[in-house]
Motif scaffolding. Structure first.
Motif, PDB file in Angstrom:
ATOM      1  N   ALA A 279       0.832  -1.210   0.000  1.00 22.07           N
ATOM      2  CA  ALA A 279       0.000   0.000   0.000  1.00 22.07           C
ATOM      3  C   ALA A 279       0.863   1.255   0.000  1.00 22.07           C
ATOM      4  O   ALA A 279       0.583   2.219  -0.722  1.00 22.07           O
ATOM      5  CB  ALA A 279      -0.925  -0.006   1.213  1.00 22.07           C
ATOM      6  N   VAL A 280       1.911   1.240   0.794  1.00 25.41           N
ATOM      7  CA  VAL A 280       2.822   2.390   0.840  1.00 25.41           C
ATOM      8  C   VAL A 280       3.501   2.577  -0.510  1.00 25.41           C
ATOM      9  O   VAL A 280       3.641   3.706  -0.997  1.00 25.41           O
ATOM     10  CB  VAL A 280       3.871   2.211   1.964  1.00 25.41           C
ATOM     11  N   ALA A 281       3.927   1.477  -1.148  1.00 23.96           N
ATOM     12  CA  ALA A 281       4.550   1.566  -2.469  1.00 23.96           C
ATOM     13  C   ALA A 281       3.593   2.190  -3.475  1.00 23.96           C
ATOM     14  O   ALA A 281       3.996   3.015  -4.315  1.00 23.96           O
ATOM     15  CB  ALA A 281       4.998   0.184  -2.935  1.00 23.96           C
ATOM     16  N   LEU A 282       2.323   1.813  -3.419  1.00 21.13           N
ATOM     17  CA  LEU A 282       1.310   2.383  -4.311  1.00 21.13           C
ATOM     18  C   LEU A 282       1.194   3.892  -4.115  1.00 21.13           C
ATOM     19  O   LEU A 282       1.270   4.666  -5.070  1.00 21.13           O
ATOM     20  CB  LEU A 282      -0.050   1.727  -4.044  1.00 21.13           C
TER      21      LEU A 282
ATOM     22  N   GLY B 284      -9.457  -5.894   0.178  1.00 18.13           N
ATOM     23  CA  GLY B 284      -8.547  -6.726   0.959  1.00 18.13           C
ATOM     24  C   GLY B 284      -7.609  -5.869   1.784  1.00 18.13           C
ATOM     25  O   GLY B 284      -7.781  -4.648   1.895  1.00 18.13           O
ATOM     26  N   PRO B 285      -6.580  -6.483   2.392  1.00 19.11           N
ATOM     27  CA  PRO B 285      -5.648  -5.742   3.259  1.00 19.11           C
ATOM     28  C   PRO B 285      -4.969  -4.568   2.556  1.00 19.11           C
ATOM     29  O   PRO B 285      -4.804  -3.500   3.157  1.00 19.11           O
ATOM     30  CB  PRO B 285      -4.627  -6.806   3.661  1.00 19.11           C
ATOM     31  N   VAL B 286      -4.589  -4.753   1.290  1.00 18.56           N
ATOM     32  CA  VAL B 286      -3.900  -3.661   0.575  1.00 18.56           C
ATOM     33  C   VAL B 286      -4.862  -2.501   0.334  1.00 18.56           C
ATOM     34  O   VAL B 286      -4.532  -1.337   0.587  1.00 18.56           O
ATOM     35  CB  VAL B 286      -3.305  -4.155  -0.753  1.00 18.56           C
ATOM     36  N   GLY B 287      -6.058  -2.804  -0.168  1.00 21.40           N
ATOM     37  CA  GLY B 287      -7.034  -1.753  -0.454  1.00 21.40           C
ATOM     38  C   GLY B 287      -7.400  -0.946   0.774  1.00 21.40           C
ATOM     39  O   GLY B 287      -7.448   0.291   0.733  1.00 21.40           O
ATOM     40  N   ILE B 288      -7.637  -1.635   1.882  1.00 20.20           N
ATOM     41  CA  ILE B 288      -8.002  -0.940   3.120  1.00 20.20           C
ATOM     42  C   ILE B 288      -6.840  -0.098   3.630  1.00 20.20           C
ATOM     43  O   ILE B 288      -7.032   1.015   4.136  1.00 20.20           O
ATOM     44  CB  ILE B 288      -8.451  -1.952   4.196  1.00 20.20           C
TER      45      ILE B 288
ATOM     46  N   ASP C  37      -5.969  13.450   4.597  1.00 21.14           N
ATOM     47  CA  ASP C  37      -7.137  14.283   4.287  1.00 21.14           C
ATOM     48  C   ASP C  37      -7.563  14.201   2.826  1.00 21.14           C
ATOM     49  O   ASP C  37      -8.132  15.155   2.277  1.00 21.14           O
ATOM     50  CB  ASP C  37      -6.890  15.751   4.671  1.00 21.14           C
ATOM     51  N   CYS C  38      -7.283  13.070   2.179  1.00 19.09           N
ATOM     52  CA  CYS C  38      -7.742  12.855   0.806  1.00 19.09           C
ATOM     53  C   CYS C  38      -9.133  12.221   0.821  1.00 19.09           C
ATOM     54  O   CYS C  38      -9.477  11.474   1.740  1.00 19.09           O
ATOM     55  CB  CYS C  38      -6.777  11.931   0.060  1.00 19.09           C
ATOM     56  N   VAL C  39      -9.911  12.500  -0.204  1.00 20.96           N
ATOM     57  CA  VAL C  39     -11.245  11.901  -0.350  1.00 20.96           C
ATOM     58  C   VAL C  39     -11.092  10.569  -1.071  1.00 20.96           C
ATOM     59  O   VAL C  39     -10.549  10.505  -2.174  1.00 20.96           O
ATOM     60  CB  VAL C  39     -12.181  12.833  -1.139  1.00 20.96           C
ATOM     61  N   VAL C  40     -11.576   9.489  -0.433  1.00 22.82           N
ATOM     62  CA  VAL C  40     -11.352   8.140  -0.955  1.00 22.82           C
ATOM     63  C   VAL C  40     -12.672   7.374  -1.058  1.00 22.82           C
ATOM     64  O   VAL C  40     -13.464   7.349  -0.111  1.00 22.82           O
ATOM     65  CB  VAL C  40     -10.387   7.345  -0.051  1.00 22.82           C
ATOM     66  N   THR C  41     -12.870   6.725  -2.194  1.00 24.13           N
ATOM     67  CA  THR C  41     -13.982   5.790  -2.365  1.00 24.13           C
ATOM     68  C   THR C  41     -13.410   4.388  -2.487  1.00 24.13           C
ATOM     69  O   THR C  41     -12.578   4.126  -3.358  1.00 24.13           O
ATOM     70  CB  THR C  41     -14.804   6.115  -3.628  1.00 24.13           C
ATOM     71  N   VAL C  42     -13.834   3.499  -1.605  1.00 31.97           N
ATOM     72  CA  VAL C  42     -13.424   2.095  -1.668  1.00 31.97           C
ATOM     73  C   VAL C  42     -14.554   1.328  -2.353  1.00 31.97           C
ATOM     74  O   VAL C  42     -15.689   1.339  -1.878  1.00 31.97           O
ATOM     75  CB  VAL C  42     -13.157   1.521  -0.271  1.00 31.97           C
TER      76      VAL C  42
ATOM     77  N   THR D 258      -6.291  -0.377  -8.621  1.00 32.61           N
ATOM     78  CA  THR D 258      -6.967  -1.667  -8.715  1.00 32.61           C
ATOM     79  C   THR D 258      -6.161  -2.674  -7.900  1.00 32.61           C
ATOM     80  O   THR D 258      -5.046  -3.031  -8.262  1.00 32.61           O
ATOM     81  CB  THR D 258      -7.099  -2.140 -10.174  1.00 32.61           C
ATOM     82  N   VAL D 259      -6.731  -3.092  -6.790  1.00 27.10           N
ATOM     83  CA  VAL D 259      -6.028  -3.978  -5.846  1.00 27.10           C
ATOM     84  C   VAL D 259      -6.911  -5.175  -5.492  1.00 27.10           C
ATOM     85  O   VAL D 259      -6.912  -5.651  -4.354  1.00 27.10           O
ATOM     86  CB  VAL D 259      -5.601  -3.207  -4.568  1.00 27.10           C
ATOM     87  N   ALA D 260      -7.647  -5.658  -6.477  1.00 24.34           N
ATOM     88  CA  ALA D 260      -8.540  -6.810  -6.272  1.00 24.34           C
ATOM     89  C   ALA D 260      -7.732  -8.101  -6.382  1.00 24.34           C
ATOM     90  O   ALA D 260      -6.498  -8.096  -6.372  1.00 24.34           O
ATOM     91  CB  ALA D 260      -9.677  -6.774  -7.278  1.00 24.34           C
ATOM     92  N   ALA D 261      -8.427  -9.226  -6.528  1.00 26.10           N
ATOM     93  CA  ALA D 261      -7.767 -10.535  -6.575  1.00 26.10           C
ATOM     94  C   ALA D 261      -6.905 -10.678  -7.820  1.00 26.10           C
ATOM     95  O   ALA D 261      -7.112 -10.002  -8.833  1.00 26.10           O
ATOM     96  CB  ALA D 261      -8.821 -11.637  -6.541  1.00 26.10           C
ATOM     97  N   ARG D 262      -5.931 -11.588  -7.758  1.00 29.38           N
ATOM     98  CA  ARG D 262      -5.063 -11.854  -8.906  1.00 29.38           C
ATOM     99  C   ARG D 262      -5.878 -12.388 -10.076  1.00 29.38           C
ATOM    100  O   ARG D 262      -6.801 -13.171  -9.906  1.00 29.38           O
ATOM    101  CB  ARG D 262      -3.997 -12.881  -8.523  1.00 29.38           C
TER     102      ARG D 262
END
Length: 318
Positions: free
Chosen positions: A109-112, A139-143, A153-158, A210-214
């Protein structure tokens, strides 16, 4: 006869909350330089407290600084609860370094986030703030991406792209609820399994992860062609079909359509690999009492990117 002082072995105890330790994490820990890496599976917070104190009392306070605790496992909430237990089990002068990277989610997540921040700045598109973000995957990365961005303070839609799950699933998601409680004004959770729902989210976002399943395609080319500039799309899926159609693994700010740029999975993966190794190496080399979490990882990643600043390169659409 001159006696030789034996060097203390650098030990890493892996507390994995999942049913088996990750070969990736085991390899990274060995490559970072630890003399021995000892994994424990299915670790609970109670287990972690007992294991920590067993490790503590087997060495003197000075020698214990040559022991490191590495917390991982797929469930972010369990990993964080385990971290609390480990910290509580330690007390002066028995304190040492702790690395937490559940399922590699924190370093990924940090790398992203760090790579996107670097790309935005390098290409003259501004920094992270003042933009809207969409994260496809819960998943863990997306969250964790949502956690980092909302803390800035960014606006985020999961968005949950799985048609078997809906927005109610997100409200029952412990880790998502935790981020919502800490940064509620900036976080939104929606269900987006259809092309129409994805398109609506993509049109409103400036940066998309995009951090969904492989092996799951999230964004098709015909959706990309409908988007207006300027947007950055970032993928973490290295298994075909890739998450974003038209984006290859090694692409960096490739123009997928007019004003729509993409960053491929291996570009992110390269920074993630180097970052995780750097954190473990630092924990191995410095006998302090630091917690290496995603906050410190972001500081480290930014520093690493400054040292390897790249020229302004934009790949045009082929």
């Amino acid at each position: 006869m001159i006696s030789q002082v034996r060097r203390l072995k650098e030990l890493l105890f892996m507390f994995d909350t999942s049913r088996r330790a990750s070969p990736f994490d085991l390899t990274m820990a060995h490559d970072a330089g630890f003399d021995a890496v000892i994994p424990y599976d299915n670790v609970t917070p109670r287990d972690a407290a007992s294991l920590t104190q067993d490790a503590m009392f087997s060495r003197s306070p000075k020698a214990f600084k040559h022991t490191c605790i590495f917390i991982n496992g797929r469930d972010v909430k369990k990993a964080e609860d385990t971290l609390k237990a480990v910290k509580k089990a330690m007390f002066p002068p028995f304190q040492t370094n702790i690395v937490i990277d559940p399922s590699g989610a924190y370093t990924t997540a940090v790398a992203l986030v760090a790579k996107v921040e670097d790309a935005l700045n390098t290409q003259g598109l501004g920094g992270l703030t003042g933009k809207k973000y969409a994260v496809f995957g819960t998943g863990p990365v997306g969250i964790t991406v949502a956690e980092i961005l909302t803390s800035l303070d960014c606006v985020v839609t999961v968005a949950e792209p799985n048609p078997m799950l809906n927005s109610d699933y997100l409200l029952q998601h412990e880790a998502f609820r935790g981020v919502l409680e800490r940064h509620g004004a900036y976080l939104h959770g929606v269900s987006a399994p259809t092309q129409a729902e994805k398109t609506k989210i993509l049109k409103e976002a400036d940066v998309v992860f995009t951090v969904a399943a492989r092996g799951v395609r999230i964004i098709e080319k015909d959706i990309i062609d409908k988007l207006k500039p300027t947007k950055v799309l970032v993928d973490t899926n290295a298994v075909a079909p890739l998450g974003i159609e038209g984006l290859e693994l090694n692409d960096y700010m490739k123009e997928l359509a007019s004003g729509i740029y993409g960053i491929g999975a291996l570009v992110i993966g390269d920074l993630k690999y180097k970052l995780q190794k750097a954190l473990l190496k630092e924990a191995y080399e410095t006998q302090t009492k630091k917690v290496y979490d995603y906050k410190y990882a972001l500081f480290k990643a930014r520093d690493m990117l400054k040292e390897t600043a790249a020229p302004k390169i934009v790949q045009k659409q082929k």
